[in-house]
Design a protein around this motif. Structure first.
Motif, PDB file in Angstrom:
ATOM      1  N   ASP A  81      -5.176  -4.686   2.823  1.00  0.00           N
ATOM      2  CA  ASP A  81      -3.539  -5.549   2.600  1.00  0.00           C
ATOM      3  C   ASP A  81      -4.024  -5.521   0.758  1.00  0.00           C
ATOM      4  OD1 ASP A  81      -2.726  -6.348   4.538  1.00  0.00           O
ATOM      5  OD2 ASP A  81      -4.006  -8.249   5.231  1.00  0.00           O
ATOM      6  N   GLU A  82      -5.575  -5.316   0.693  1.00  0.00           N
ATOM      7  CA  GLU A  82      -5.600  -5.825  -1.003  1.00  0.00           C
ATOM      8  C   GLU A  82      -5.015  -3.778  -1.300  1.00  0.00           C
ATOM      9  OE1 GLU A  82      -9.010  -6.475  -4.554  1.00  0.00           O
ATOM     10  OE2 GLU A  82      -9.394  -6.384  -2.066  1.00  0.00           O
ATOM     11  N   LEU A  83      -4.983  -3.205  -1.014  1.00  0.00           N
ATOM     12  CA  LEU A  83      -4.909  -1.548  -1.931  1.00  0.00           C
ATOM     13  C   LEU A  83      -3.251  -1.924  -1.757  1.00  0.00           C
ATOM     14  CD1 LEU A  83      -5.443   0.756  -2.821  1.00  0.00           C
ATOM     15  CD2 LEU A  83      -5.632   1.515   0.047  1.00  0.00           C
ATOM     16  N   ILE A  84      -2.495  -2.022  -0.384  1.00  0.00           N
ATOM     17  CA  ILE A  84      -0.829  -2.817  -0.659  1.00  0.00           C
ATOM     18  C   ILE A  84      -0.538  -3.173  -1.523  1.00  0.00           C
ATOM     19  CG2 ILE A  84       0.664  -2.758   1.118  1.00  0.00           C
ATOM     20  CD1 ILE A  84      -0.566  -2.069   3.483  1.00  0.00           C
ATOM     21  N   ALA A  85      -0.923  -4.160  -1.860  1.00  0.00           N
ATOM     22  CA  ALA A  85      -0.574  -5.200  -2.817  1.00  0.00           C
ATOM     23  C   ALA A  85      -0.823  -4.454  -4.092  1.00  0.00           C
ATOM     24  CB  ALA A  85      -1.335  -6.580  -3.223  1.00  0.00           C
ATOM     25  N   GLU A  86      -2.043  -3.705  -4.455  1.00  0.00           N
ATOM     26  CA  GLU A  86      -2.262  -2.950  -5.638  1.00  0.00           C
ATOM     27  C   GLU A  86      -0.934  -1.840  -5.830  1.00  0.00           C
ATOM     28  OE1 GLU A  86      -2.693  -2.863  -9.492  1.00  0.00           O
ATOM     29  OE2 GLU A  86      -4.181  -4.249  -7.992  1.00  0.00           O
ATOM     30  N   LEU A  87      -0.831  -0.965  -4.746  1.00  0.00           N
ATOM     31  CA  LEU A  87       0.213   0.268  -5.095  1.00  0.00           C
ATOM     32  C   LEU A  87       1.648  -0.326  -5.088  1.00  0.00           C
ATOM     33  CD1 LEU A  87      -1.380   1.925  -2.087  1.00  0.00           C
ATOM     34  CD2 LEU A  87      -1.676   2.773  -4.142  1.00  0.00           C
ATOM     35  N   GLY A  88       1.924  -1.435  -4.643  1.00  0.00           N
ATOM     36  CA  GLY A  88       2.973  -2.129  -4.865  1.00  0.00           C
ATOM     37  C   GLY A  88       3.435  -3.168  -6.035  1.00  0.00           C
ATOM     38  N   GLU A  89       2.755  -4.714  -5.437  1.00  0.00           N
ATOM     39  CA  GLU A  89       3.368  -5.365  -6.483  1.00  0.00           C
ATOM     40  C   GLU A  89       1.869  -5.343  -7.925  1.00  0.00           C
ATOM     41  OE1 GLU A  89       2.695  -6.652  -3.749  1.00  0.00           O
ATOM     42  OE2 GLU A  89       3.983  -7.448  -3.274  1.00  0.00           O
ATOM     43  N   GLY A  90       1.520  -4.646  -7.782  1.00  0.00           N
ATOM     44  CA  GLY A  90       0.069  -3.678  -9.089  1.00  0.00           C
ATOM     45  C   GLY A  90       0.485  -3.160  -9.811  1.00  0.00           C
ATOM     46  N   GLN A  91       1.728  -2.206  -9.168  1.00  0.00           N
ATOM     47  CA  GLN A  91       2.572  -1.174 -10.336  1.00  0.00           C
ATOM     48  C   GLN A  91       3.601  -0.751 -11.192  1.00  0.00           C
ATOM     49  OE1 GLN A  91       1.620   2.628  -8.274  1.00  0.00           O
ATOM     50  NE2 GLN A  91      -0.441   2.059  -7.953  1.00  0.00           N
ATOM     51  N   SER A  92       4.304  -2.518 -11.100  1.00  0.00           N
ATOM     52  CA  SER A  92       5.046  -2.592 -11.260  1.00  0.00           C
ATOM     53  C   SER A  92       5.012  -2.394 -13.202  1.00  0.00           C
ATOM     54  CB  SER A  92       5.526  -4.550 -12.114  1.00  0.00           C
ATOM     55  OG  SER A  92       4.184  -4.809 -12.660  1.00  0.00           O
ATOM     56  N   TRP A  93       4.239  -1.786 -13.573  1.00  0.00           N
ATOM     57  CA  TRP A  93       4.306  -0.783 -14.878  1.00  0.00           C
ATOM     58  C   TRP A  93       4.992   0.287 -14.919  1.00  0.00           C
ATOM     59  CZ3 TRP A  93       1.696   3.769 -14.247  1.00  0.00           C
ATOM     60  CH2 TRP A  93       0.866   3.211 -13.176  1.00  0.00           C
ATOM     61  N   LEU A  94       5.298   1.127 -13.257  1.00  0.00           N
ATOM     62  CA  LEU A  94       5.433   2.664 -13.363  1.00  0.00           C
ATOM     63  C   LEU A  94       6.877   2.447 -14.104  1.00  0.00           C
ATOM     64  CD1 LEU A  94       4.897   3.752  -9.921  1.00  0.00           C
ATOM     65  CD2 LEU A  94       4.212   4.718 -12.187  1.00  0.00           C
TER      66      LEU A  94
END
Length: 231
Positions: free
Chosen positions: A137-150
Motif C-alpha cells: 500500500d505504501e508503494l502504491i501511494a508513492e507511485l500514485g499520489e506521490g508522483q503528482s510532479w509527473l
C-alpha cells in the motif's frame, strides 16, 4: 473504447508475454486477436492488445466484471487445453496479473478520462513492481499520489496505478504502473535524465520507490487492437 478509472470497480487483468523473436511477437498478436474477436465470456467487458516496442512481447489489458467470472474462463477446457499451451509454446515468459485500478492522473491537456485506444498515438509503458509483504500500500501511494510532479515532465500524458490482487506465474505482492507518453524520445529523455537535473521532489519520490520495491521491470508498447462486449 476502454477507459481506466478507479470508479468503475472492474477487475483488470494484465496478461504479459515476452518472446525472443519479432516473428513470434507477430504470432502472439495473431493468436490474441483471434481470442479477443471471438470473446463472448460471461462477465467479460473489454480486451486491448498491445504490441511490444523496446522488447519483443505483447500485453493484453482485459477488464472483467469480477474474479468469479475470470475463474470460469481459466477453468474452461478451451483455456487450459488450447489457449495456454499455444502461448507457452511461443513465449519466453508469461505473467497473468489480476489487479484493481486505484489511481489515475493525467496531464491537464488530456481531459477528464484516461482512454486506451489504437486510434491514439501513445507511447505506452507498463512497469511491474514487486514488493515485500506489508509495503504494497505504501508503494502504491508513492507511485500514485506521490508522483503528482509527473505533470511537469515533457511528453507526459497519463499514468494509472494498479494494486496486484493475485497472479499466475508471478509470486508475491506487486503493483503495476500503466503510463502514456507523447513519444519514445520524450520518455527516454525523462527516464535517462541525469540525477543532478531532477527536481528535489522527484529525487525524493524515486528514492522512496526504490527503497520499497524488491525488483521491477518494464517494456513499452503500442495499442493495436481493442474490442468490448457487444461490439
Amino acid at each position: 473504447m476502454p477507459y481506466l478509472s478507479p470508479q468503475d470497480k472492474h477487475l483488470t487483468v494484465l496478461n504479459l508475454f515476452t518472446t525472443d523473436q519479432p516473428e513470434k511477437q507477430d504470432k502472439l498478436i495473431q493468436e490474441m486477436r483471434k481470442i479477443v474477436d471471438a470473446a463472448t465470456y460471461e462477465g467479460w467487458i473489454s480486451s486491448t492488445v498491445h504490441a511490444g516496442q523496446d522488447s519483443p512481447g505483447t500485453a493484453n489489458l482485459i477488464q472483467w466484471r469480477s474474479g468469479e467470472d475470470l475463474e470460469k474462463r481459466y477453468s474452461g477446457e478451451e483455456f487450459r487445453h488450447r489457449t495456454l499451451p499455444v502461448f507457452q509454446d511461443i513465449t519466453t515468459s508469461i505473467r497473468l496479473l489480476q489487479s484493481e485500478i486505484v489511481h489515475t492522473q493525467r496531464h491537464p491537456s488530456e481531459g477528464d478520462v484516461t482512454e486506451i485506444s489504437p486510434d491514439r498515438d501513445d507511447y505506452t509503458v507498463i512497469e511491474i513492481f514487486k514488493v515485500s509483504e506489508g509495503n504494497q500500500d505504501e508503494l502504491i501511494a508513492e507511485l500514485g499520489e506521490g508522483q503528482s510532479w509527473l505533470v511537469d515532465a515533457p511528453g507526459y500524458r497519463s499514468h494509472s496505478v494498479f494494486k496486484g490482487l493475485r497472479a499466475r506465474f508471478l509470486d508475491g505482492p506487486f503493483a503495476v504502473v500503466y503510463s502514456q507518453w507523447a513519444s519514445k524520445e520524450l520518455y527516454d529523455a525523462h527516464r535517462d535524465q541525469a540525477e543532478t537535473e531532477k527536481s528535489e521532489v522527484r529525487q525524493k519520490s524515486e528514492a522512496r520507490v526504490n527503497a520499497l520495491k524488491t525488483e521491477s521491470d518494464w517494456n513499452s508498447y503500442r495499442v493495436i487492437h481493442t474490442r468490448g462486449a457487444g461490439e
